[in-house]
Design a protein around this motif. Structure first.
Motif, PDB file in Angstrom:
ATOM      1  N   SER A  11      96.436  26.691  23.842  1.00  0.00           N
ATOM      2  CA  SER A  11      95.473  26.373  22.796  1.00  0.00           C
ATOM      3  C   SER A  11      96.184  26.179  21.467  1.00  0.00           C
ATOM      4  N   ARG A  12      95.551  25.424  20.585  1.00  0.00           N
ATOM      5  CA  ARG A  12      95.907  25.440  19.175  1.00  0.00           C
ATOM      6  C   ARG A  12      95.510  26.813  18.646  1.00  0.00           C
ATOM      7  N   MET A  13      96.417  27.469  17.937  1.00  0.00           N
ATOM      8  CA  MET A  13      96.135  28.828  17.486  1.00  0.00           C
ATOM      9  C   MET A  13      95.405  28.823  16.144  1.00  0.00           C
ATOM     10  N   VAL A  14      94.095  28.690  16.261  1.00  0.00           N
ATOM     11  CA  VAL A  14      93.186  28.766  15.114  1.00  0.00           C
ATOM     12  C   VAL A  14      92.131  29.815  15.451  1.00  0.00           C
ATOM     13  N   PRO A  15      91.470  30.388  14.445  1.00  0.00           N
ATOM     14  CA  PRO A  15      90.614  31.555  14.697  1.00  0.00           C
ATOM     15  C   PRO A  15      89.579  31.399  15.800  1.00  0.00           C
ATOM     16  N   TYR A  16      88.861  30.261  15.850  1.00  0.00           N
ATOM     17  CA  TYR A  16      87.752  30.178  16.808  1.00  0.00           C
ATOM     18  C   TYR A  16      88.211  30.103  18.253  1.00  0.00           C
ATOM     19  N   LYS A  17      89.496  29.831  18.483  1.00  0.00           N
ATOM     20  CA  LYS A  17      90.009  29.783  19.854  1.00  0.00           C
ATOM     21  C   LYS A  17      90.158  31.178  20.463  1.00  0.00           C
ATOM     22  N   LYS A  18      90.217  32.206  19.622  1.00  0.00           N
ATOM     23  CA  LYS A  18      90.244  33.614  20.076  1.00  0.00           C
ATOM     24  C   LYS A  18      91.439  33.938  20.981  1.00  0.00           C
ATOM     25  N   VAL A  19      92.569  33.281  20.734  1.00  0.00           N
ATOM     26  CA  VAL A  19      93.764  33.561  21.535  1.00  0.00           C
ATOM     27  C   VAL A  19      94.219  34.999  21.326  1.00  0.00           C
ATOM     28  N   ASP A  20      94.012  35.525  20.112  1.00  0.00           N
ATOM     29  CA  ASP A  20      94.418  36.901  19.834  1.00  0.00           C
ATOM     30  C   ASP A  20      93.699  37.898  20.745  1.00  0.00           C
ATOM     31  N   LEU A  21      92.429  37.615  21.068  1.00  0.00           N
ATOM     32  CA  LEU A  21      91.686  38.509  21.961  1.00  0.00           C
ATOM     33  C   LEU A  21      92.263  38.492  23.371  1.00  0.00           C
ATOM     34  N   ILE A  22      92.634  37.303  23.825  1.00  0.00           N
ATOM     35  CA  ILE A  22      93.234  37.178  25.162  1.00  0.00           C
ATOM     36  C   ILE A  22      94.538  37.961  25.218  1.00  0.00           C
ATOM     37  N   VAL A  23      95.368  37.792  24.191  1.00  0.00           N
ATOM     38  CA  VAL A  23      96.666  38.464  24.152  1.00  0.00           C
ATOM     39  C   VAL A  23      96.489  39.976  24.069  1.00  0.00           C
ATOM     40  N   GLU A  24      95.552  40.428  23.245  1.00  0.00           N
ATOM     41  CA  GLU A  24      95.303  41.861  23.124  1.00  0.00           C
ATOM     42  C   GLU A  24      94.796  42.443  24.442  1.00  0.00           C
ATOM     43  N   ALA A  25      93.915  41.705  25.114  1.00  0.00           N
ATOM     44  CA  ALA A  25      93.366  42.175  26.392  1.00  0.00           C
ATOM     45  C   ALA A  25      94.448  42.306  27.451  1.00  0.00           C
ATOM     46  N   LEU A  26      95.267  41.271  27.588  1.00  0.00           N
ATOM     47  CA  LEU A  26      96.299  41.308  28.633  1.00  0.00           C
ATOM     48  C   LEU A  26      97.429  42.267  28.282  1.00  0.00           C
ATOM     49  N   SER A  27      97.684  42.448  26.985  1.00  0.00           N
ATOM     50  CA  SER A  27      98.700  43.433  26.574  1.00  0.00           C
ATOM     51  C   SER A  27      98.272  44.839  26.967  1.00  0.00           C
ATOM     52  N   ALA A  28      96.965  45.062  27.043  1.00  0.00           N
ATOM     53  CA  ALA A  28      96.439  46.365  27.456  1.00  0.00           C
ATOM     54  C   ALA A  28      96.402  46.504  28.976  1.00  0.00           C
ATOM     55  N   MET A  29      96.860  45.482  29.688  1.00  0.00           N
ATOM     56  CA  MET A  29      96.935  45.517  31.152  1.00  0.00           C
ATOM     57  C   MET A  29      98.388  45.244  31.538  1.00  0.00           C
ATOM     58  N   PRO A  30      99.262  46.210  31.344  1.00  0.00           N
ATOM     59  CA  PRO A  30     100.707  45.950  31.450  1.00  0.00           C
ATOM     60  C   PRO A  30     101.197  45.515  32.819  1.00  0.00           C
TER      61      PRO A  30
ATOM     62  N   PHE B  64      93.639  30.471  34.581  1.00  0.00           N
ATOM     63  CA  PHE B  64      93.679  30.055  33.180  1.00  0.00           C
ATOM     64  C   PHE B  64      92.612  30.845  32.428  1.00  0.00           C
ATOM     65  N   ILE B  65      92.953  31.403  31.261  1.00  0.00           N
ATOM     66  CA  ILE B  65      91.999  32.199  30.486  1.00  0.00           C
ATOM     67  C   ILE B  65      91.611  31.417  29.229  1.00  0.00           C
ATOM     68  N   PHE B  66      90.304  31.345  28.985  1.00  0.00           N
ATOM     69  CA  PHE B  66      89.759  30.498  27.920  1.00  0.00           C
ATOM     70  C   PHE B  66      88.673  31.277  27.199  1.00  0.00           C
ATOM     71  N   ALA B  67      88.881  31.578  25.900  1.00  0.00           N
ATOM     72  CA  ALA B  67      87.956  32.459  25.188  1.00  0.00           C
ATOM     73  C   ALA B  67      87.178  31.765  24.081  1.00  0.00           C
ATOM     74  N   ALA B  68      87.345  30.459  23.917  1.00  0.00           N
ATOM     75  CA  ALA B  68      86.660  29.736  22.839  1.00  0.00           C
ATOM     76  C   ALA B  68      85.279  29.275  23.276  1.00  0.00           C
ATOM     77  N   GLU B  69      84.417  29.051  22.297  1.00  0.00           N
ATOM     78  CA  GLU B  69      83.155  28.360  22.559  1.00  0.00           C
ATOM     79  C   GLU B  69      83.331  26.915  22.124  1.00  0.00           C
ATOM     80  N   GLU B  70      83.338  26.009  23.084  1.00  0.00           N
ATOM     81  CA  GLU B  70      83.570  24.589  22.826  1.00  0.00           C
ATOM     82  C   GLU B  70      82.336  23.779  23.227  1.00  0.00           C
ATOM     83  N   ASP B  71      82.167  22.621  22.590  1.00  0.00           N
ATOM     84  CA  ASP B  71      81.109  21.703  23.024  1.00  0.00           C
ATOM     85  C   ASP B  71      81.375  21.237  24.454  1.00  0.00           C
ATOM     86  N   PHE B  72      82.643  21.002  24.767  1.00  0.00           N
ATOM     87  CA  PHE B  72      83.008  20.569  26.119  1.00  0.00           C
ATOM     88  C   PHE B  72      84.194  21.397  26.608  1.00  0.00           C
ATOM     89  N   GLY B  73      85.396  21.095  26.141  1.00  0.00           N
ATOM     90  CA  GLY B  73      86.579  21.842  26.540  1.00  0.00           C
ATOM     91  C   GLY B  73      87.326  21.155  27.670  1.00  0.00           C
TER      92      GLY B  73
END
Length: 202
Positions: free
Chosen positions: A26-45, A90-99
């Motif tokens: 993803s493009r790393m911009v706030p609405y893509k929520k990549v940080d949430l994906i990374v935080e979630a998987l980091s908590a699953m070592p 593939f993990i996708f956390a954004a809300e997109e019109d299509f994607g």
């Protein structure tokens, strides 16, 4: 009239053999929520995550990455395709019109774990919520319904438990519904239909 955009499924060939890592791109911009994906998987070592992409949030995302998370930064089409083909999901956390990205993953035969809102609801066939439910189409992914670390972790765990029901062939078949040929046929039919109606009313 809604005509879905074309997805170049031919550029993302099916690969049946998957490896033991998850991927997001993803493009790393706030609405893509990549940080949430990374935080979630980091908590699953015991899980491995590969992150492809760059942007304003890159430093924020990197700060949340545990040792099991690999950030590749910007990568070309070949690197993206290679990882989409080999990933477990593939993990996708954004809300997109299509994607487009979730369909590129499915074209590779790769399931998608996605935020269940927006275009994802129309491009991913989720696992049934209950074992007694019979899906009308073969499932291609798992939804989570809250953009949170806990929801993403729960969805990954559900995929690990029930994802065996998702086949690479089903993912590929679903992606083919959005191929360029379908777009051209539907767009042409729409224009011809509207033109004929316009001429008939003139």
């Amino acid at each position: 009239t809604v005509i879905y955009p074309p997805v170049d499924v031919a550029d993302f060939p099916l690969l049946r053999d998957k490896e033991d890592f998850y991927v997001t791109a993803s493009r790393m911009v706030p609405y893509k929520k990549v940080d949430l994906i990374v935080e979630a998987l980091s908590a699953m070592p015991d899980k491995r995550l590969v992150v492809i992409g760059d942007g304003p949030d890159f430093a924020k995302v990197r700060a949340k990455a545990g040792p099991n998370v690999q950030l590749l930064g910007f990568a070309g089409a070949e690197v993206l395709r290679d990882h989409l083909q080999r990933a477990r999901a593939f993990i996708f956390a954004a809300e997109e019109d299509f994607g487009i990205a979730p369909l590129e993953a499915q074209a590779c035969g790769t399931p998608v774990i996605a935020f269940g809102k927006g275009g994802a609801l129309e491009t991913i066939v989720p696992l049934p919520e209950a074992e007694s439910d019979e899906p009308s189409l073969a499932p291609t992914g798992v939804f989570f319904y809250e953009q949170s670390v806990a929801a993403i972790k729960a969805a990954v765990e559900r995929f690990e438990t029930a994802g065996v029901a998702i086949t690479p062939e089903a993912c590929r078949e679903n992606a083919l519904r959005f191929a360029p040929e379908r777009f051209r046929a539907e767009f042409t039919a729409c224009v011809e239909r509207e033109w004929a109606a316009f001429r008939g009313s003139a």
